[in-house]
Design a protein around this motif. Structure first.
Motif, short mmCIF file in Angstrom:
data_model
loop_
_atom_site.label_atom_id
_atom_site.label_comp_id
_atom_site.label_asym_id
_atom_site.label_seq_id
_atom_site.Cartn_x
_atom_site.Cartn_y
_atom_site.Cartn_z
N THR A 144 -4.50 4.04 -0.16
CA THR A 144 -5.24 4.74 0.88
C THR A 144 -6.50 3.98 1.26
O THR A 144 -6.83 3.81 2.43
CB THR A 144 -5.61 6.15 0.42
OG1 THR A 144 -4.41 6.83 0.02
CG2 THR A 144 -6.30 6.94 1.54
N PHE A 204 -5.56 0.98 3.28
CA PHE A 204 -5.03 1.29 4.60
C PHE A 204 -6.12 1.66 5.59
O PHE A 204 -5.89 1.74 6.78
CB PHE A 204 -4.04 2.44 4.52
CG PHE A 204 -2.61 2.01 4.52
CD1 PHE A 204 -1.64 2.90 4.14
CD2 PHE A 204 -2.24 0.74 4.92
CE1 PHE A 204 -0.31 2.51 4.15
CE2 PHE A 204 -0.94 0.35 4.92
CZ PHE A 204 0.04 1.24 4.52
N LYS A 205 -7.35 1.86 5.12
CA LYS A 205 -8.42 2.21 6.03
C LYS A 205 -8.69 1.09 7.02
O LYS A 205 -9.14 1.32 8.12
CB LYS A 205 -9.70 2.54 5.24
CG LYS A 205 -9.61 3.85 4.48
CD LYS A 205 -10.90 4.09 3.70
CE LYS A 205 -10.79 5.39 2.90
NZ LYS A 205 -12.01 5.64 2.10
N ASP A 206 -8.45 -0.15 6.61
CA ASP A 206 -8.67 -1.29 7.52
C ASP A 206 -7.35 -1.79 8.09
O ASP A 206 -7.09 -1.70 9.27
CB ASP A 206 -9.39 -2.43 6.78
CG ASP A 206 -10.78 -1.99 6.36
OD1 ASP A 206 -11.42 -1.28 7.14
OD2 ASP A 206 -11.18 -2.37 5.24
N ASP A 207 -6.52 -2.32 7.21
CA ASP A 207 -5.24 -2.88 7.69
C ASP A 207 -4.28 -2.93 6.52
O ASP A 207 -4.39 -3.80 5.67
CB ASP A 207 -5.47 -4.28 8.25
CG ASP A 207 -4.34 -4.68 9.18
OD1 ASP A 207 -3.32 -3.98 9.19
OD2 ASP A 207 -4.50 -5.69 9.89
N PRO A 208 -3.39 -1.95 6.41
CA PRO A 208 -2.58 -1.83 5.19
C PRO A 208 -1.66 -3.00 4.93
O PRO A 208 -1.49 -3.42 3.81
CB PRO A 208 -1.78 -0.54 5.45
CG PRO A 208 -1.73 -0.42 6.95
CD PRO A 208 -3.03 -0.97 7.44
N THR A 262 -6.24 -5.27 14.07
CA THR A 262 -6.26 -3.81 14.10
C THR A 262 -4.88 -3.31 14.47
O THR A 262 -4.07 -4.03 15.03
CB THR A 262 -7.29 -3.31 15.13
OG1 THR A 262 -6.93 -3.83 16.41
CG2 THR A 262 -8.69 -3.81 14.77
N THR A 263 -4.63 -2.04 14.17
CA THR A 263 -3.34 -1.45 14.47
C THR A 263 -3.18 -1.36 15.98
O THR A 263 -4.08 -0.90 16.67
CB THR A 263 -3.25 -0.05 13.85
OG1 THR A 263 -3.54 -0.16 12.47
CG2 THR A 263 -1.86 0.54 14.05
N SER A 285 1.10 6.82 1.72
CA SER A 285 -0.11 6.55 2.48
C SER A 285 0.31 6.24 3.90
O SER A 285 1.47 5.91 4.18
CB SER A 285 -0.87 5.36 1.88
OG SER A 285 -2.05 5.09 2.61
N HIS A 286 -0.65 6.36 4.83
CA HIS A 286 -0.31 6.15 6.23
C HIS A 286 -1.54 5.77 7.02
O HIS A 286 -2.68 5.95 6.58
CB HIS A 286 0.32 7.42 6.82
CG HIS A 286 -0.63 8.60 6.80
ND1 HIS A 286 -1.57 8.85 7.78
CD2 HIS A 286 -0.77 9.61 5.88
CE1 HIS A 286 -2.24 9.94 7.49
NE2 HIS A 286 -1.78 10.41 6.34
N LYS A 287 -1.31 5.24 8.21
CA LYS A 287 -2.35 4.97 9.18
C LYS A 287 -1.74 5.20 10.56
O LYS A 287 -0.69 4.65 10.87
CB LYS A 287 -2.86 3.53 9.08
CG LYS A 287 -3.97 3.23 10.07
CD LYS A 287 -4.49 1.81 9.91
CE LYS A 287 -5.61 1.54 10.92
NZ LYS A 287 -6.11 0.16 10.84
#
Length: 685
Positions: A9, A12-16, A49-50, A67-69
């Motif tokens: 988690t 994944f806040k930046d780039d998983p 970035t996503t 986990s996810h984004k």
């Protein structure tokens, strides 16, 4: 080691994907990077970035989310749902029940991409791409809208696509990629592609048209008659007939015709392969086709046909010639016997003398025919050029019309050469045949003159092409006739393959072309000088053989595996008959000399695998030699290259040349030492 949820988690806040990719094997890491860049549609350097409308998940093997984004766009599927611990498959089916049929029982079953139809409801051309990447006991999943695969997009019209700019950008990039690939194929196609309308005007002509046909492709698209003006007059009628014959064709067909290059005036054979383009009702709309240069194949075909015919003719006539020779021997013996028994004043004595003389001439003539048909071509031997010509005169007289006269060199003299005698005799026959067809004066006359010219001397002037002053002693042979001459417009083309001014089927146009190849192969030159209506002179320059180097050469050079060492010598400046070359030939080396890089390339293409070594005498053009050596290394790897330096010290040879060859021989080296160096290079001992 298991990976904890807080770890995933937090990363994944930046780039998983980059966070986890650091722990993946290298092959998976590169696959993930390529996949992520492909999904985002931006270069790797900027894809930090996503992308918009994209979601990334980490799943356990039971499809539950670890986990996810999610994308920040407000209309994404799962913006206000707590996703951790839920089944991704169930969430997707709840969002779109029709996706249930496209999803496997478990998303973790395999790694192949899944394309869910209509990511945007009502928009048929865009799908939701579900891409998976497995690592240990976890599955990394990316969801992103993109253009449908080709098989699905094929059924979708342009009006059905979403007006979304990102989709159209992807469509444009896909089309541009296909266009670039097509342009690459056309640029490297061994021919020229074209699109021709039914009225024979051109819509499109590909690259390479100017180098093949001598005119730019834009000229053909502006003026449809340009191609017709290039077609040889003898083939123009057959060109139209072949098109008419295939007027109802639905499958590809081909035409073969000659074209005359307006820049070089060279005549070449073109293979025209075209496919008819028809409407649904069968109406001919035009042709898609390609032009290929098959001149080299036509020459080989003609040579094979000629060789096969000569073999058959030799088999048919050899027995007859032997029988005829035996009959002549009997006539000579009987005439000699009866002649010796007659008194000096007997009335039959003179008649028997005439029978004996003519029978002897007939027997010698038959011997010349047998030699010409049975001797193999390709082997060089030392001989006296004047004697070879004089021995051939009896056979040449057969070709000439009644009353014509041929004058050989006045005496055998001293004209040493190292040539392929059989090939030279064939050249004489071809020249005599051309003179016979051009003779109009009565009586016709042919004169063969020989002259020595030394280094720097001026050979015959006003020739086409202009003869270059030799750098070594040479023999100038002039083959002159008093025929109709050659038109000035044709002089530059008579040595080209398949060029002929004769009507009907009187010649294939290869006689003078073969004479040119003979001159180039022996380090010589050939040219023509003609006066229309009065005479024609074919000038052949051949190097004199230096017999002084033959004294004391009694030890044969070792050869590899009992075979002759096949050697190709490129000598641009005309030193072909140098002492080293003659010494190698005396020691059973098969040395073939050429004077142009183009001729060397041709021989290498035809016989490269059978050659043992390439000798190149250094010329005044190091840049050209450097490029030539690079081509040899690329196209014929493993072929040893030896540079015969022109400078006294090897250190003075440019480094760019020395580094590209296997051996450098200085001009001051002794023949024996040079031979030893070549033997060691080729590992013959």
């Amino acid at each position: 080691m298991p990976v904890s949820e807080p770890f995933l988690t937090s990363h994944f806040k930046d780039d998983p994907l980059p966070a986890r990719a650091a722990a993946w094997p290298s092959a998976q890491r590169s696959h993930a990077g390529a996949a992520r860049n492909a999904w985002s549609g931006v270069p790797a350097a900027t894809a930090r970035t996503t992308p918009p409308e994209c979601a990334q998940f980490v799943l356990r093997m039971d499809d539950t989310i670890v986990s996810h984004k999610l994308s920040g766009t407000p209309h994404w599927f799962f913006q206000r749902v707590d996703l951790v611990g839920q089944s991704l498959r169930s969430l997707l089916c709840a969002t779109r029940p029709d996706w249930n049929a496209h999803l496997p029982e478990r998303i973790s079953e395999s790694d192949t991409p899944i394309f869910l139809p209509e990511a945007t409801p009502g928009v048929a051309g865009v799908v939701l791409a579900l891409r998976r990447l497995r690592h240990e006991n976890l599955l990394f999943v990316t969801l992103a809208p993109e253009l449908a695969p080709e098989e699905q997009l094929r059924e979708t019209g342009l009006g059905d696509l979403t007006p979304d700019s990102a989709s159209f950008t992807k469509l444009f990039l896909r089309l541009r990629s296909v266009e670039s690939r097509l342009e690459h194929y056309l640029a490297h196609l061994p021919g020229v592609a074209f699109h021709q309308r039914a009225d024979l005007s051109f819509v499109f002509v590909g690259a390479g048209c100017e180098s093949l046909l001598g005119v730019d492709g834009s000229v053909l698209t502006r003026d449809s008659q340009s191609l017709l003006r290039l077609i040889h007059p003898g083939d123009e009628r057959s060109y139209y007939q072949e098109l008419d014959r295939n007027a109802k064709a639905t499958k590809p067909f081909s035409l073969v015709y000659r074209v005359v290059n307006p820049q070089t005036h060279a005549c070449l054979y073109v293979l025209d392969v075209r496919s008819p383009v028809r409407s649904a009702s069968g109406l001919l709309l035009g042709y898609e086709g390609v032009w290929l240069d098959i001149t080299r194949q036509k020459i080989a075909e003609h040579e094979l046909t000629t060789r096969a015919w000569k073999e058959n003719l030799s088999a048919l006539t050899s027995g007859l010639l032997d029988d005829f020779s035996n009959v002549m021997t009997g006539i000579i013996s009987l005439s000699e016997l009866y002649h010796s028994t007659l008194a000096e004043n007997h009335p039959l004595r003179d008649g028997l003398s005439l029978i004996q003389e003519n029978a002897g001439n007939a027997q010698r003539l038959v011997g010349r025919i047998i030699e010409l048909s049975r001797e193999p071509s390709g082997d060089r031997t030392y001989g006296n050029l004047a004697k070879i010509i004089r021995d051939q005169v009896d056979l040449l007289k057969i070709i000439l019309p009644r009353g014509a006269h041929i004058t050989p060199p006045l005496s055998a003299g001293d004209w040493p050469v190292c040539i392929d005698e059989t090939a030279f005799r064939q050249v004489l026959v071809n020249l005599t045949t051309n003179s016979r067809d051009a003779m109009r004066a009565t009586p016709g006359e042919i004169r063969i003159l020989l002259r020595r010219i030394g280094p720097g001397d001026t050979p015959l002037v006003d020739t086409v092409p202009r003869l270059i002053s030799p750098t070594v002693p040479m023999i100038e042979m002039v083959f002159a006739d008093n025929g109709a001459g050659i038109a000035p417009a044709h002089l530059a083309r008579i040595f080209d393959p398949f060029f002929s001014t004769k009507t009907g089927n009187r010649g294939a146009g290869l006689g003078l072309y073969n004479a040119r190849l003979f001159a180039e192969a022996h380090g010589g030159q050939i040219a023509v000088r003609s006066m229309t209506g009065r005479s024609t002179e074919i000038v052949l320059l051949l190097p004199l053989a230096d017999l002084s180097v033959l004294a004391g050469t009694t030890t044969p050079l070792p050869v590899a595996s009992g075979k002759r060492v096949r050697t190709l010598l490129l000598d641009v400046d005309g030193h072909e008959e140098a002492p080293l070359t003659d010494a190698l030939r005396q020691r059973l080396w098969d040395v073939r000399g050429v004077s142009t890089p183009e001729h060397a390339r041709k021989i290498l293409r035809q016989e490269g695998v059978r050659l043992d070594v390439l000798l190149v005498r250094q010329s005044k053009h190091p840049n050209q030699e450097r490029m030539f050596f690079a081509e040899i290394r690329r196209d014929h790897p493993g072929l040893p290259i030896v540079l015969l330096a022109s400078t006294a010290r090897i250190e003075d040879v440019p480094t760019a040349l020395r580094t590209q060859v296997d051996l450098v021989l200085s001009p001051g080296i002794r023949d024996a030492d040079a031979v030893d160096s070549l033997v060691k290079l080729l590992r013959l001992t």
